[in-house]
Design an enzyme around this catalytic site. Structure first.
Site, PDB file in Angstrom:
ATOM      1  N   GLN A  10       9.073   1.649 -18.052  1.00 45.95           N
ATOM      2  CA  GLN A  10      10.506   1.647 -17.765  1.00 45.95           C
ATOM      3  C   GLN A  10      10.837   0.237 -17.264  1.00 45.95           C
ATOM      4  O   GLN A  10      10.542  -0.114 -16.131  1.00 45.95           O
ATOM      5  CB  GLN A  10      10.799   2.706 -16.680  1.00 45.95           C
ATOM      6  CG  GLN A  10      12.276   2.825 -16.315  1.00 45.95           C
ATOM      7  CD  GLN A  10      12.496   3.655 -15.041  1.00 45.95           C
ATOM      8  OE1 GLN A  10      11.566   3.944 -14.312  1.00 45.95           O
ATOM      9  NE2 GLN A  10      13.739   4.030 -14.781  1.00 45.95           N
ATOM     10  N   GLY A  15      17.063  15.212  -0.730  1.00 43.60           N
ATOM     11  CA  GLY A  15      18.316  15.814  -1.183  1.00 43.60           C
ATOM     12  C   GLY A  15      18.351  17.275  -0.760  1.00 43.60           C
ATOM     13  O   GLY A  15      17.339  17.959  -0.785  1.00 43.60           O
ATOM     14  N   ARG A  23      11.765   0.111   0.634  1.00 43.87           N
ATOM     15  CA  ARG A  23      11.720   0.379   2.077  1.00 43.87           C
ATOM     16  C   ARG A  23      10.317   0.162   2.657  1.00 43.87           C
ATOM     17  O   ARG A  23      10.138   0.177   3.868  1.00 43.87           O
ATOM     18  CB  ARG A  23      12.240   1.781   2.374  1.00 43.87           C
ATOM     19  CG  ARG A  23      13.764   1.855   2.140  1.00 43.87           C
ATOM     20  CD  ARG A  23      14.325   3.217   2.438  1.00 43.87           C
ATOM     21  NE  ARG A  23      14.028   3.619   3.803  1.00 43.87           N
ATOM     22  CZ  ARG A  23      13.974   4.880   4.200  1.00 43.87           C
ATOM     23  NH1 ARG A  23      14.159   5.859   3.345  1.00 43.87           N
ATOM     24  NH2 ARG A  23      13.708   5.180   5.450  1.00 43.87           N
ATOM     25  N   ASP A  50       5.841   9.712  -5.165  1.00 44.85           N
ATOM     26  CA  ASP A  50       5.621   9.513  -3.729  1.00 44.85           C
ATOM     27  C   ASP A  50       5.475  10.824  -2.982  1.00 44.85           C
ATOM     28  O   ASP A  50       5.910  10.960  -1.846  1.00 44.85           O
ATOM     29  CB  ASP A  50       6.765   8.677  -3.135  1.00 44.85           C
ATOM     30  CG  ASP A  50       8.122   9.339  -3.331  1.00 44.85           C
ATOM     31  OD1 ASP A  50       8.182  10.431  -3.939  1.00 44.85           O
ATOM     32  OD2 ASP A  50       9.119   8.770  -2.865  1.00 44.85           O
ATOM     33  N   ASN A  55      15.245  19.495  -1.717  1.00 46.75           N
ATOM     34  CA  ASN A  55      14.646  19.285  -3.031  1.00 46.75           C
ATOM     35  C   ASN A  55      13.491  18.306  -2.865  1.00 46.75           C
ATOM     36  O   ASN A  55      13.665  17.198  -2.384  1.00 46.75           O
ATOM     37  CB  ASN A  55      15.717  18.688  -3.958  1.00 46.75           C
ATOM     38  CG  ASN A  55      15.154  18.408  -5.332  1.00 46.75           C
ATOM     39  OD1 ASN A  55      14.396  19.213  -5.869  1.00 46.75           O
ATOM     40  ND2 ASN A  55      15.521  17.255  -5.884  1.00 46.75           N
ATOM     41  N   GLY A  68       8.993   2.548  -9.516  1.00 53.58           N
ATOM     42  CA  GLY A  68       9.746   1.848  -8.465  1.00 53.58           C
ATOM     43  C   GLY A  68       8.892   0.885  -7.647  1.00 53.58           C
ATOM     44  O   GLY A  68       7.665   0.971  -7.629  1.00 53.58           O
ATOM     45  N   TYR A  86     -31.317 -11.548  13.801  1.00 54.95           N
ATOM     46  CA  TYR A  86     -30.676 -11.636  12.494  1.00 54.95           C
ATOM     47  C   TYR A  86     -31.736 -11.645  11.398  1.00 54.95           C
ATOM     48  O   TYR A  86     -32.553 -12.565  11.316  1.00 54.95           O
ATOM     49  CB  TYR A  86     -29.826 -12.904  12.384  1.00 54.95           C
ATOM     50  CG  TYR A  86     -29.350 -13.145  10.967  1.00 54.95           C
ATOM     51  CD1 TYR A  86     -28.707 -12.127  10.258  1.00 54.95           C
ATOM     52  CD2 TYR A  86     -29.576 -14.358  10.318  1.00 54.95           C
ATOM     53  CE1 TYR A  86     -28.295 -12.314   8.946  1.00 54.95           C
ATOM     54  CE2 TYR A  86     -29.156 -14.555   9.004  1.00 54.95           C
ATOM     55  CZ  TYR A  86     -28.522 -13.526   8.325  1.00 54.95           C
ATOM     56  OH  TYR A  86     -28.123 -13.704   7.032  1.00 54.95           O
TER      57      TYR A  86
END
Lengths: 476, 476, 476
Positions: A75, A143, A17, A106, A171, A13, A370
């Site tokens: 895919q 979910g 978002r 994720d 889930n 994916g 320096y």
């Protein structure tokens, strides 16, 4: 474990978002892309095969997976988690007797220990499918796990009724299937839902319908708190916080003092030795290694810095790709970078920059200096305001300063140039020619004085100001 | 909405618990005075009239209210919230058919959405008074909402019994009245209480006694958590935290990466573009605008700074009232201020300060430099330790450096002075006269050497030290 | 209180879970060793005798106890808390009528108020033993308080059953005994347990067996949240957080603004005046004192710094062992240290370091400067890039700059040297001889120009590069 394990990460994916040009799983979590955390976790389970389903920015995803044994499944279009697993079906068919662990990409906070327990339960119970759940305080975005008529069903957040949203068992997105059962159920998935996607979660209800054993395996207690699905950058930050505090707690219990653990940014690969004290406001990145008995003051920012034992890095010092040997003391406001090495006992003070410099044992450069492309010998003293003029507009040139040399303040060393051992350079000199060992070298104009100059200047200025004031008035 | 709305903010108090010379509502909350947050929220409801009751430091309060249409009512002595509303009665009488929204001035976290719901409910229910309440986890300091005999009463914290203190539904301090009912009930308020004040909250019981419809409108869930009455500076800090995290969450969801959201200080008016990364320890103030694809390192402090796309602001850089064009890279330890502009692709390195300077495209000043009142051309290279001597003790003078010029390290440019295009200045020079385009200009004394000087000096020093040691011993 | 009080602190352990070479109670908590917090708390109860049981690193422990009236008991081997008290028995026997308060040394968050309540209850109830308990959210590591057969028993974490671990009332580690009862019960303690230690907690069950009155005294509510046993460095950090937020809340309520209280590190002895604003990311250590109406910007780090009223310390400034008078403004990036004093109204700007310097009223040193061992008169202006060459390789020498003097930019002052009042030093000078008051002094080479040099150089470079490229190709 009696059966082979194939691990499958869903990483195709974009993660819309995140609102980013960069695919979600390429975003870093404590210095490593999320996909890397996932594949590291799965590699720890020693699967016979680790597969990553890739899609968006797949070349970059494939490059960032650390495990050289990993395989990839492309895919091309993304039509849901079920569809992602279908893409891998041809490969899975070659392992009909394996268990397949499928994990969303994720879930960086899911640990190998959790997955081992999931697998163990699956095998003990001889299930067709065992899925990871957790009792979450805030299950938003996950979910929900709904028990209905003796079996289980997952309802996605967006399809859930108000009552279902109150369910806190969620889930997580990690599943173990018996390969044969997975292959049998995949063709039965449908995309007749609001998003027109094939949900892998539907395998739960389908397998139950088919009379197969399907069971949740629940994570509980404080471990569950750590589980965050990373769908937005804000959630990524929360996941990083959990990770970071885990790491800091481990270090603290091994003997590192963090005055305020919440206020240290530390990446995954950083190591710190015993009895070292880390102030708030410290940032430690990359392959940074800190020895024991060190102190890191507020605002210190290290990236790929190696620090020996008993070193002090004082406030706001910035170190990158450099090395400090034992007992070195730098800062505040030191900036040390690009292959610089500070030898044991040496010191770099405030507003001092070193680049590609080898700075000798017990040497000192304490103020406004320096040093670029320089080699400084043991015990040399570099005065305030010393500058190596290493760049002539075309190329970078080296400066060599011998052991025990004393460079007076405000000196420019025009490279390429050498100052011999034990030599002195007078303050305010521009050194364009090599200085012999033990010699004094100076380039300095005679100091002369104009007595009473200040008073005369004041008088002149007054005189010159009077008419100009008039003019201004006239001009209006 | 059928009836007119008049909004009234109570802003007359000193806020003694702030223990400050400055009135409470003038204290800033993320860079804006609290009174400004209140009037902005109320302006969003588009009232026909926005009134502010002022008292302590009223000139300053009036100056900080952003809405030019706001009116002010002076409450010369402060005898409670009821008394404050009485001061506005003459004006309210002119709007007999309006609804009056009265809000305490110290409620910056009450949102326009909450007030709209309050108003809607009030109108739907045709109430005489509807008041905002919330179920608070820690209701300390708020009056409690007590239901008694079919009606409601508010008990102030200080007058509450122990049992009443356990009530968590609290009166927030926002009320909508029908004007006629408010005007009818105000004369009935009494100051017979411990503090001898007229409480606006007593209108609730009084209107109920008068048989009018009086109802609470409750804020629930996570929104309620955000409601904090700001009575002390510690509460102000908590309110700022809620505000700040709301803003950061919005930015994160729009595509900004905050590595650790809790550790960024960001004021209300700051904007940040997509795919920009903000490290912990960053402070963003005033009208700061950051483009997309930028990185802001730890310790970066920006105030009214405009930063283009693809810019990098490295650790601990401090920028104020300046502008960076696209692709500029500054720091670490850069200090850029007062109208400085860094053109596209230019770079300012460590310990570099610019003030009122126009720094050309792709120009570089990488180390230990001060440029004040300067204009630097495209692609110029400013060596380490370059200083514009812009101040002669009386006035500031300009320095102009042409495109492609190369200023050697350790150079002082005594302004007013010009260095032509493509010119070179030798290291360690003091430039008091203009340099022609393409020329080399140097002011430098000849370098000479005294061989064997170090050994001779050592011998001299030994000789001189011997007697002094004797003396010290003798002295004891 | 009718009976005498003897206080006994158990401070003999190493604290192995700290994994440190330093004994646990020597680790600092907000800048003071833990043992010091404990003895300060107990001294506040005004005991007739304060005893500390010491063992590991006892010399150092003894040195860090602030109370000069404290006595010490050496416990040569450590066999548990009961054994520690046995070591003190000979001294306790001399006070048969006293109450003995025994407190574990690792309870810095137990307050004098809690102990006073414990003592009061003990005396009112005429108990043989009263022990402090708390209902903890997370009782991990504490012994649980178990009620059995009408009396009480403490079960150590490691000996607890699963059911006992669920009990949240925990034994904190603070006890008051009647001396006679303590002396009677000590010989009955046994070391027949997993760790072979004498537990002081066993006195609870033993005294109950003996028919004496034994009672818990419970701390409840938010106070209980603050109680943390400090067994690891992570717990030390949590204790420091509780302490720190208590201190910051007190300061905020007294009129100090902390923009983000969680992000300020402040040690125990620091004081701050009213209407001073402290940004996030500030570190305040040691005996630092800040006046009123000051501002401390992000990244400011002060240690033993005294700051007057109305002063501004801008971003990332680091101050140690120095003093700023009223209205002084320093930073960003100022580094002021070692006995430096900045007189009223003076200013030190960016990349400016002062060491052992007295900097006069209204004097300015705004850029890239090092002043060491210097005295600067009122209103003097120190140009950018000024350096005092105070170190000649052997000793540090003083520099004196008169009032109103103007030091041009890029000047080296070779100490010992004096610049008179109102004198001017030209930019880029190396001053080795004293400058008379009002005079101008310069040491500068003549500026000369080589027209067309840049073009000729470019041509030369092209010519020289061509063959070298060939060579490289040939070389392959």
């Amino acid at each position: 474990m009696s059966r082979d394990l194939v691990a499958l990460v869903l990483a195709a994916g974009q993660g819309t978002r995140f609102r980013s040009r960069t695919a979600k799983l390429l975003h870093p979590l404590l210095g490593r892309p999320m996909i890397r955390h996932m594949t590291d976790t799965l590699s720890a389970l020693k699967p016979v095969k680790l597969l990553v389903v890739v899609g968006h920015q797949r070349e970059e995803i494939m490059r960032r997976v650390a495990d050289p044994a990993a395989g990839f499944v492309v895919q091309r279009e993304q039509h849901g988690s079920g569809h992602a697993v279908m893409s891998a079906a041809p490969i899975l068919r070659r392992r009909p007797k394996a268990d397949i662990l499928v994990v969303n990409g994720d879930l960086p906070l899911v640990t190998a220990a959790m997955l081992r327990r999931l697998l163990l339960r699956h095998r003990r119970r001889r299930a067709a499918l065992t899925f990871l759940t957790a009792e979450l305080r805030n299950p938003y975005g996950f979910g929900r796990v709904i028990r209905e008529g003796g079996t289980w069903r997952i309802v996605e957040e967006k399809d859930a009724t108000a009552a279902q949203r109150l369910v806190r068992e969620s889930n997580i997105g990690a599943y173990v299937f018996r390969t044969s059962d997975l292959l049998a159920v995949l063709p039965r998935l449908s995309n007749k839902n609001k998003k027109k996607e094939y949900y892998l979660t539907d395998t739960i209800a389908e397998l139950a319908c088919m009379g197969r054993r399907v069971e949740p395996c629940k994570v509980e207690g404080p471990e569950a708190e750590g589980i965050i699905g990373v769908n937005t950058r804000f959630e990524l930050a929360r996941a990083a916080e959990v990770f970071r505090l885990r790491k800091i707690k481990d270090l603290a219990e091994a003997g590192v003092t963090f005055l305020d653990p919440a206020r240290v940014w530390i990446e995954w690969d950083v190591r710190i030795g015993r009895d070292t004290t880390v102030y708030p406001g410290v940032t430690l990145e990359g392959e940074t290694r800190i020895g024991s008995d060190c102190v890191l003051h507020p605002g210190v920012h290290l990236r790929n810095a190696i620090v020996g034992n008993g070193a002090a890095v004082l406030s706001h010092s910035v170190l990158s790709d450099c090395r400090l040997e034992d007992g070195v003391r730098v800062g505040p406001f030191a900036h040390l970078r690009m292959k610089s090495v500070l030898r044991a006992g040496s010191r770099a003070g405030n507003f001092v920059e070193m680049k590609n410099t080898d700075f000798g044992r017990d040497a000192k450069a304490m103020h406004l200096t320096y040093l670029g492309d320089a080699a400084v010998g043991e015990g040399a003293n570099i005065g305030a305001g010393t500058i190596t003029c290493n760049y002539d507009g075309v190329r970078k040139n080296p400066t060599r300063i011998g052991a025990g040399a004393f460079i007076g303040s405000g000196t420019e060393l025009v490279a390429p140039v050498k100052v011999g051992k034990g030599a002195y350079v007078g303050a305010g000199s521009v050194i364009t020619k090599d200085v012999s060992p033990g010699a004094l070298s100076v380039s300095r104009a005679r100091q002369f004085e104009k007595p009473g100059w200040a008073a005369r200047r004041k008088a002149r200025r007054k005189a010159s100001l009077r008419p100009s004031r008039k003019k201004r008035k006239t001009g209006r």
